[in-house]
Design an enzyme around this catalytic site. Structure first.
Site, PDB file in Angstrom:
ATOM      1  N   ALA A  72     -11.418 -10.274  11.467  1.00 44.05           N
ATOM      2  CA  ALA A  72     -11.292  -9.129  10.568  1.00 44.05           C
ATOM      3  C   ALA A  72      -9.799  -8.913  10.330  1.00 44.05           C
ATOM      4  CB  ALA A  72     -11.921  -7.903  11.203  1.00 44.05           C
ATOM      5  N   GLY A 117     -14.128 -11.680  13.812  1.00 44.63           N
ATOM      6  CA  GLY A 117     -15.120 -11.637  12.732  1.00 44.63           C
ATOM      7  C   GLY A 117     -15.438 -13.014  12.159  1.00 44.63           C
ATOM      8  N   GLU A 120     -17.904 -14.417  14.455  1.00 49.47           N
ATOM      9  CA  GLU A 120     -19.140 -13.637  14.286  1.00 49.47           C
ATOM     10  C   GLU A 120     -19.895 -14.057  13.013  1.00 49.47           C
ATOM     11  OE1 GLU A 120     -16.815 -10.037  14.993  1.00 49.47           O
ATOM     12  OE2 GLU A 120     -18.330  -9.432  16.457  1.00 49.47           O
ATOM     13  N   GLU A 140     -10.876  -9.847  20.599  1.00 50.05           N
ATOM     14  CA  GLU A 140     -10.726  -8.417  20.299  1.00 50.05           C
ATOM     15  C   GLU A 140     -10.113  -7.616  21.445  1.00 50.05           C
ATOM     16  OE1 GLU A 140     -13.209 -10.259  19.300  1.00 50.05           O
ATOM     17  OE2 GLU A 140     -13.820  -9.684  17.285  1.00 50.05           O
TER      18      GLU A 140
END
Ligand code: COA
Length: 266
Positions: A72, A117, A120, A140
């Site tokens: 992200a 992300g 993911e 993260e």
């Protein structure tokens, strides 16, 4: 999605090659990090591809040779508070669910960094292949946050809680070979061969009965959340449905007549 125009995409590229669609996240200067615009474009594009009967399988990859998706967008994450943080996670999760629930097989071609992300997104795909140069991780906690696009849920289901927790709690990345060893990716290829290998595997799926492929995916995906007894009942229901299709008649007839089946598509 009649109004969807692929030419309007800014951060995502779409290539069509027969029944294959190649989707490329394209923000190379940010290592293809996912900002709101990129997530919205991917969401819209996957909805359109799912509805398009001329698409048999989708390959998701990253533009350039350095990154699949480096996570992200940290610039966005750094500004968010409780409510927009939750919304951000929900948007990312909705995208991963759309990919997971697509009627089409979705293959991740992990051509470089797949962090946060990015990993993911790959976890929501049906199968994952990596370049030898790829690195995969959920870093993260090193930023003081936790995975928010499904990583804490899908990674342990795929590789087991012990291995997932090691990755999530240390934040340390794996090499492609390590990822293959724990079943996080199906196979590792030389960087220059990754996309062609993925296309060849996707074409094997596309050569099979399209409804059967969609229902087989559904059986596995929905079954993953059920007890064995409920999963078997679901499988029997879907087996009943597939036993009534023109596709099934064609598949059986082709076998008995010693010819290739001719599937109806689109
Ligand atoms: N969000 C926003 N920007 C990112 C990004 C991310 N997740 N990952 C990389 N970028 C940007 C960098 O800020 C840099 O931008 P700049 O040139 O404007 O400064 C550019 O992409 C290139 O990255 P850089 O760090 O210079 O490349 P590198 O080869 O030295 O390192 C990584 C590559 C992937 C190891 C490193 O970029 C990194 O750790 N990224 C963050 C990964 C992460 O924590 N993801 C999870 C987020 S929740």
């Amino acid at each position: 999605m009649a109004t969807f125009d692929p030419k309007a995409l800014q951060n995502v590229q779409l290539e069509r090659e027969g029944f294959l669609a190649v989707v490329r996240v394209n923000r190379p200067t940010k290592l293809n990090a996912l900002d709101d615009q990129t997530i919205a474009e991917l969401d819209c594009l996957f909805a359109a591809l799912d509805a398009d009967d001329a698409v048999g399988a989708v390959i998701l990859t990253g533009a350039g040779d350095k990154a699949f998706v480096a996570g992200a967008d940290i610039g966005v994450l750094a500004r968010q508070g409780v409510l927009d943080g939750k919304e951000n996670a929900r948007r990312g999760q909705a995208l991963t669910l759309r990919i997971e629930q697509s009627r089409k097989p979705v293959l991740a071609a992990i051509n470089g960094y797949a962090f946060g992300g990015g990993l993911e997104l790959a976890l929501a795909c049906d199968v994952r292949f990596a370049s030898k140069a790829a690195r995969l991780g959920l870093p993260e906690v090193s930023l003081g946050i936790i995975p928010g696009y499904g990583g804490t849920q899908r990674l342990p289901r795929l590789v087991g809680p012990g291995r997932a927790l090691q990755m999530i709690l240390t934040g340390d990345p794996l090499t492609a070979d390590e990822a293959e060893r724990i079943g996080l990716v199906n196979a590792v290829f030389e960087p220059g061969e990754l996309l062609e290998k993925c296309k060849a595997i996707a074409l094997r799926m596309v050569s099979r009965g399209p409804q059967a492929v969609a229902l087989a995916k559904q059986a596995v995906r929905r079954g993953a959340h059920l007890s064995l007894a409920d999963g078997l009942a679901l499988e029997a229901d879907l087996f009943g449905i597939v036993s009534s299709t023109a596709e099934m008649k064609e598949g059986m007839a082709a076998f008995l007549e010693k010819r290739k089946p001719s599937w109806l598509r689109g």
